[in-house]
Every structure is written in structure tokens, then in C-alpha cells.
Design a protein around this motif. Structure first.
Motif, mmCIF file in Angstrom:
data_model
loop_
_atom_site.group_PDB
_atom_site.id
_atom_site.type_symbol
_atom_site.label_atom_id
_atom_site.label_comp_id
_atom_site.label_asym_id
_atom_site.label_seq_id
_atom_site.Cartn_x
_atom_site.Cartn_y
_atom_site.Cartn_z
ATOM 1 N N ALA A 1 0.834 -1.248 -0.016
ATOM 2 C CA ALA A 1 0.028 -0.006 -0.103
ATOM 3 C C ALA A 1 0.703 1.193 0.033
ATOM 4 O O ALA A 1 0.466 2.340 -0.511
ATOM 5 C CB ALA A 1 -0.903 -0.229 1.259
ATOM 6 N N ALA A 2 1.994 1.112 0.731
ATOM 7 C CA ALA A 2 2.989 2.334 0.965
ATOM 8 C C ALA A 2 3.893 2.072 -0.681
ATOM 9 O O ALA A 2 4.724 3.316 -0.745
ATOM 10 C CB ALA A 2 3.701 2.438 1.930
ATOM 11 N N LEU A 3 3.782 1.450 -1.399
ATOM 12 C CA LEU A 3 4.695 1.136 -2.612
ATOM 13 C C LEU A 3 6.021 1.416 -2.030
ATOM 14 O O LEU A 3 6.931 2.137 -2.754
ATOM 15 C CB LEU A 3 4.434 2.206 -3.473
ATOM 16 N N GLU A 4 6.441 0.731 -0.945
ATOM 17 C CA GLU A 4 7.993 0.832 -0.638
ATOM 18 C C GLU A 4 8.285 -0.773 -0.295
ATOM 19 O O GLU A 4 7.727 -1.520 0.191
ATOM 20 C CB GLU A 4 7.987 1.647 0.596
ATOM 21 N N ASP A 5 9.386 -1.159 -0.870
ATOM 22 C CA ASP A 5 9.885 -2.415 -0.540
ATOM 23 C C ASP A 5 11.297 -2.170 0.395
ATOM 24 O O ASP A 5 12.521 -1.584 -0.037
ATOM 25 C CB ASP A 5 10.587 -2.951 -2.174
ATOM 26 N N PRO A 6 11.112 -2.594 1.490
ATOM 27 C CA PRO A 6 12.110 -2.396 2.475
ATOM 28 C C PRO A 6 13.300 -3.263 2.601
ATOM 29 O O PRO A 6 14.369 -2.969 2.804
ATOM 30 C CB PRO A 6 11.518 -2.671 3.793
ATOM 31 N N THR A 7 13.303 -4.185 1.219
ATOM 32 C CA THR A 7 14.597 -4.979 1.057
ATOM 33 C C THR A 7 15.323 -4.294 -0.011
ATOM 34 O O THR A 7 16.371 -4.843 -0.445
ATOM 35 C CB THR A 7 14.079 -6.406 0.609
ATOM 36 N N GLY A 8 14.799 -3.090 -0.655
ATOM 37 C CA GLY A 8 15.628 -2.489 -1.395
ATOM 38 C C GLY A 8 15.760 -3.114 -2.824
ATOM 39 O O GLY A 8 16.327 -2.310 -3.637
ATOM 40 N N VAL A 9 15.167 -4.214 -3.285
ATOM 41 C CA VAL A 9 14.946 -4.691 -4.634
ATOM 42 C C VAL A 9 14.529 -3.780 -5.572
ATOM 43 O O VAL A 9 14.943 -3.386 -6.636
ATOM 44 C CB VAL A 9 14.297 -6.018 -4.482
ATOM 45 N N PHE A 10 13.155 -3.052 -5.309
ATOM 46 C CA PHE A 10 12.629 -2.294 -6.015
ATOM 47 C C PHE A 10 12.834 -0.741 -5.426
ATOM 48 O O PHE A 10 12.539 -0.585 -4.564
ATOM 49 C CB PHE A 10 11.079 -2.749 -5.971
ATOM 50 N N PRO A 11 12.631 0.007 -6.585
ATOM 51 C CA PRO A 11 13.116 1.626 -6.102
ATOM 52 C C PRO A 11 11.759 2.037 -5.379
ATOM 53 O O PRO A 11 10.488 1.467 -5.591
ATOM 54 C CB PRO A 11 13.392 2.144 -7.168
ATOM 55 N N PRO B 1 11.020 -15.165 18.810
ATOM 56 C CA PRO B 1 9.473 -14.708 18.544
ATOM 57 C C PRO B 1 8.560 -15.667 17.929
ATOM 58 O O PRO B 1 8.917 -16.766 17.729
ATOM 59 C CB PRO B 1 9.840 -13.463 17.647
ATOM 60 N N THR B 2 7.321 -15.310 18.216
ATOM 61 C CA THR B 2 6.271 -16.114 17.429
ATOM 62 C C THR B 2 5.343 -14.971 16.599
ATOM 63 O O THR B 2 5.411 -13.805 17.156
ATOM 64 C CB THR B 2 5.448 -16.888 18.135
ATOM 65 N N ALA B 3 4.755 -15.473 15.737
ATOM 66 C CA ALA B 3 3.934 -14.494 14.927
ATOM 67 C C ALA B 3 4.845 -13.122 14.270
ATOM 68 O O ALA B 3 4.085 -12.147 14.309
ATOM 69 C CB ALA B 3 2.755 -13.842 15.590
ATOM 70 N N ALA B 4 6.060 -13.449 13.867
ATOM 71 C CA ALA B 4 6.960 -12.481 13.369
ATOM 72 C C ALA B 4 7.018 -12.708 11.911
ATOM 73 O O ALA B 4 7.043 -13.727 11.371
ATOM 74 C CB ALA B 4 8.097 -12.400 14.040
ATOM 75 N N PHE B 5 7.284 -11.461 11.310
ATOM 76 C CA PHE B 5 7.613 -11.499 9.599
ATOM 77 C C PHE B 5 9.037 -11.016 9.679
ATOM 78 O O PHE B 5 9.235 -9.904 9.867
ATOM 79 C CB PHE B 5 6.774 -10.671 9.022
ATOM 80 N N VAL B 6 10.047 -11.980 9.430
ATOM 81 C CA VAL B 6 11.382 -11.448 9.280
ATOM 82 C C VAL B 6 11.890 -11.475 7.947
ATOM 83 O O VAL B 6 11.862 -12.655 7.276
ATOM 84 C CB VAL B 6 12.210 -12.369 10.410
ATOM 85 N N GLY B 7 12.594 -10.524 7.664
ATOM 86 C CA GLY B 7 13.251 -10.420 6.196
ATOM 87 C C GLY B 7 14.637 -10.232 6.172
ATOM 88 O O GLY B 7 15.598 -9.862 7.379
ATOM 89 N N GLU B 8 15.389 -10.983 5.309
ATOM 90 C CA GLU B 8 16.692 -10.887 5.305
ATOM 91 C C GLU B 8 17.192 -9.617 4.907
ATOM 92 O O GLU B 8 16.781 -8.709 3.970
ATOM 93 C CB GLU B 8 17.187 -11.795 3.825
ATOM 94 N N ASP B 9 18.487 -8.914 5.458
ATOM 95 C CA ASP B 9 18.966 -7.848 5.505
ATOM 96 C C ASP B 9 20.381 -7.585 5.967
ATOM 97 O O ASP B 9 20.869 -6.571 5.932
ATOM 98 C CB ASP B 9 18.002 -6.751 6.163
ATOM 99 N N SER B 10 20.838 -8.792 5.822
ATOM 100 C CA SER B 10 22.287 -8.849 6.162
ATOM 101 C C SER B 10 22.609 -8.478 7.726
ATOM 102 O O SER B 10 23.938 -8.666 7.976
ATOM 103 C CB SER B 10 23.221 -8.083 5.197
ATOM 104 N N THR B 11 21.725 -8.348 8.331
ATOM 105 C CA THR B 11 22.226 -8.027 9.868
ATOM 106 C C THR B 11 21.812 -9.595 10.623
ATOM 107 O O THR B 11 21.307 -10.178 9.805
ATOM 108 C CB THR B 11 21.151 -6.946 10.650
ATOM 109 N N PRO B 12 22.526 -9.577 11.642
ATOM 110 C CA PRO B 12 22.422 -10.728 12.489
ATOM 111 C C PRO B 12 21.085 -11.504 12.429
ATOM 112 O O PRO B 12 21.102 -12.644 12.298
ATOM 113 C CB PRO B 12 23.033 -10.809 13.754
ATOM 114 N N THR B 13 19.978 -10.783 12.984
ATOM 115 C CA THR B 13 18.740 -11.428 13.087
ATOM 116 C C THR B 13 17.814 -11.064 12.034
ATOM 117 O O THR B 13 16.605 -11.496 12.308
ATOM 118 C CB THR B 13 18.182 -11.078 14.268
#
Ligand SMILES: NC(=O)c1ccc[n+]([C@@H]2O[C@H](COP(=O)([O-])OP(=O)(O)OC[C@H]3O[C@@H](n4cnc5c(N)ncnc54)[C@H](OP(=O)(O)O)[C@@H]3O)[C@@H](O)[C@H]2O)c1
Length: 257
Positions: A155-165, A239-251
Motif C-alpha cells: 500500500a505504501a509502494l515501498e520495498d524495505p528490502t531495496g530490490v525495487f525503487p 519470537p512467534t507471529a513475526a515476519f522477518v526479512g533478510e537484510d544482512s544483519t545478524p537477526t
């Protein structure tokens, strides 16, 4: 074989594990000392992957598992029950996407086909394996989602993983909405299981070069396997009920649903 936090050897099942991220997750969990059931819908592809990983000295066992075929799912659960009696981790990795058409031109059958694997398949496998996960002192369920399933980011047209501008968010009707449904499935199971040791989370593995995207991804399957493995081996305070993305940080980074 190394031990998990309970002192018992760990067991895991990964679906769609004959290639791509699923195979890399299987390899890593086995390298950590788990006995891993390598789920694959095609016997030859499954046996080939099993042979390759066993050649690396890993405790990997092919199990025939088509997530859209309930009899195959039930046979896989019975076999794991017979052989090890419990499951410490389930990685619902198998996933597909239809042709990249705009929503207004996507055939309904394509949407149904994608949901059969990405949503209903996950529910079928989870329900079949839950009795085995309940016998583990530290069961973990990891659902392989995608940032494309995030309603907030779409909805915000934003990709926090940075793949899309900024301002760009792909409109893949079958894939995005199936992963959004999978996210809802994840939270719903997590909430049912809150009074048990079982932790249920979703992961966005990053943009990984595999067959699903014609190898356009920028990460290797091993890099894409990092967060799923982390969530499959969480300690009791995880955690439970978490949505976790790869961003090269440890967790990894917490993504918005
Ligand atoms: N690659 C990425 O950038 C990316 C990003 C976000 C999320 N993901 C998710 O990550 C997961 C793995 O994808 P991948 O990138 O590794 O793609 P992939 O290389 O195409 O692997 C998909 C796997 O799923 C299996 N599969 C498909 N339908 C199945 C079914 N009905 N029953 C059992 N297995 C089935 C495939 O088996 P066959 O070999 O028999 O077809 C294959 O092993 C998917 O859920 C995908 O949506 C990937």
C-alpha cells in the motif's frame, strides 16, 4: 550428531527441498546436526538432491511430498512418525508463482493453482505435522513468505528490502495475494499455539537467484537460507507471529504484515 536445546537430536522437514532455497535450508540444518527430511514432489529430483547432500556426509532423507496431494502429505507424516516419532522443525518452503500478468488479465485458474501450493498446501502439511511438532519440546514452524505478501509495504509502494525503487511494487495477483494469505495463516497458527512451546513465523528470504525468478535474484540460495534456518532453530525466547526479512544483519529485519 549435535543436540538441540533439549539435548535430543533434532529432526526437521523441509518441503520443496530438491532445489533452490529449500535445498540450501536442508543442507544448513543438516550441517547443524539435524536429521532432515527432504520433501520433494518428484521422486527422481528428490533422490538426486538426497544423494548430493548425503555425499557431503549429511543426515538427509528424501520423502515424497506433494503439498497439493493430501494422501502424499499424510504418507509423509506417517513415515516420519514411524521413523523418529516427532518433529522439531517444519519449513514450509514449497512455493510457485504464475506468469507475471497484470491482475486484470490473470486467469482465475492461475490464482487457484498458486493458492493450492502456497496457501492450502501449507495448511495441509502443517495440520499433518502438528501432532509430531507437539511432541517436540521446542517445535518451530517457518513459512516461506515474501515481502511481496506484505499489505503494508504494497500500500505504501515501498520495498524495505531495496530490490525495487521507491514507488515501485510488483502487482502479481496470484503470488502476492497467496503470500499475504500465507502471512495470515502464519499469525493464526502462532496465536492458536501460544500456550505451547511451538513458535510460528514467516520469512522473506531476500531476492534469491533460483528457478522461480529465472535466476535474476542477487543472493545465493545459501544466503537466502540464513533467516529461515535462524527461525527453524530459535531458542525458547524467540519470537512467534513475526515476519522477518533478510537484510544482512545478524537477526534480520522485522517486516510489516
Ligand atoms: N527466490 C526468491 O527470490 C524468493 C523470494 C521470496 C520468497 N521465495 C519463496 O521461497 C520458496 C522457495 O522458492 P525458490 O526461490 O527456492 O524457488 P524454486 O527453486 O523454484 O523452488 C521451489 C521448490 O518448490 C517445489 N514445489 C513446487 N510445487 C510443489 C508442490 N506442489 N509440492 C512440493 N514441492 C513443490 C519445487 O519442486 P519442483 O522442482 O518439483 O518444481 C521446488 O523444489 C518459495 O515459497 C518462494 O515463493 C523466493
Amino acid at each position: 550428531m549435535s543436540a538441540d536445546i533439549t539435548g535430543a537430536p533434532g529432526t526437521a522437514l523441509v518441503t520443496g527441498a530438491n532445489k533452490g532455497i529449500g535445498r540450501a535450508v536442508t543442507r544448513r540444518l543438516a550441517q547443524l546436526g539435524r536429521r532432515v527430511y527432504l520433501g520433494a514432489r518428484d521422486e527422481q529430483r528428490g533422490l538426486t538432491a538426497e544423494r548430493e547432500l548425503r555425499g557431503e556426509g549429511l543426515d538427509v532423507h528424501f520423502v515424497h511430498l506433494d503439498v497439493t496431494d493430501e494422501s502424499s502429505v499424510s504418507r509423509a507424516a506417517k513415515r516420519i512418525e514411524r521413523e523418529v516419532g516427532h518433529l522439531d522443525a517444519l519449513v514450509n518452503n514449497a512455493g510457485i508463482g504464475g506468469p507475471p500478468l497484470p491482475p486484470s488479465r490473470t486467469p482465475l485458474d492461475e490464482v487457484r493453482r498458486t493458492y493450492e501450493t502456497n496457501v492450502f498446501g501449507v495448511i495441509a502439511v502443517t495440520n499433518a505435522m502438528l501432532p509430531l511438532l507437539r511432541r517436540s519440546p521446542a517445535g518451530r514452524i517457518v513459512n516461506m513468505s515474501s515481502v511481496l505478501g506484505s499489505l503494508a509495504h504494497a500500500a505504501a509502494l515501498e520495498d524495505p528490502t531495496g530490490v525495487f525503487p521507491p514507488g515501485v511494487f510488483p502487482v502479481l495477483l496470484d503470488y502476492n495475494t497467496s503470500k499475504a494469505a500465507l502471512n495470515a495463516v502464519t499469525v493464526t497458527y502462532a496465536n492458536e499455539l501460544r500456550d505451547t512451546p511451538i513458535l510460528v513465523n514467516a520469512v522473506s528470504p531476500g531476492f534469491v537467484a533460483t528457478d522461480i525468478n529465472g535466476h535474476q535474484g542477487t543472493l545465493t540460495p545459501e544466503e537466502g537460507a540464513r533467516i529461515p534456518v535462524l527461525l527453524a532453530t530459535l531458542g525458547p525466547d524467540g519470537p512467534t507471529a513475526a515476519f522477518v526479512g533478510e537484510d544482512s544483519t545478524p537477526t534480520g529485519q522485522r517486516l510489516s504484515w
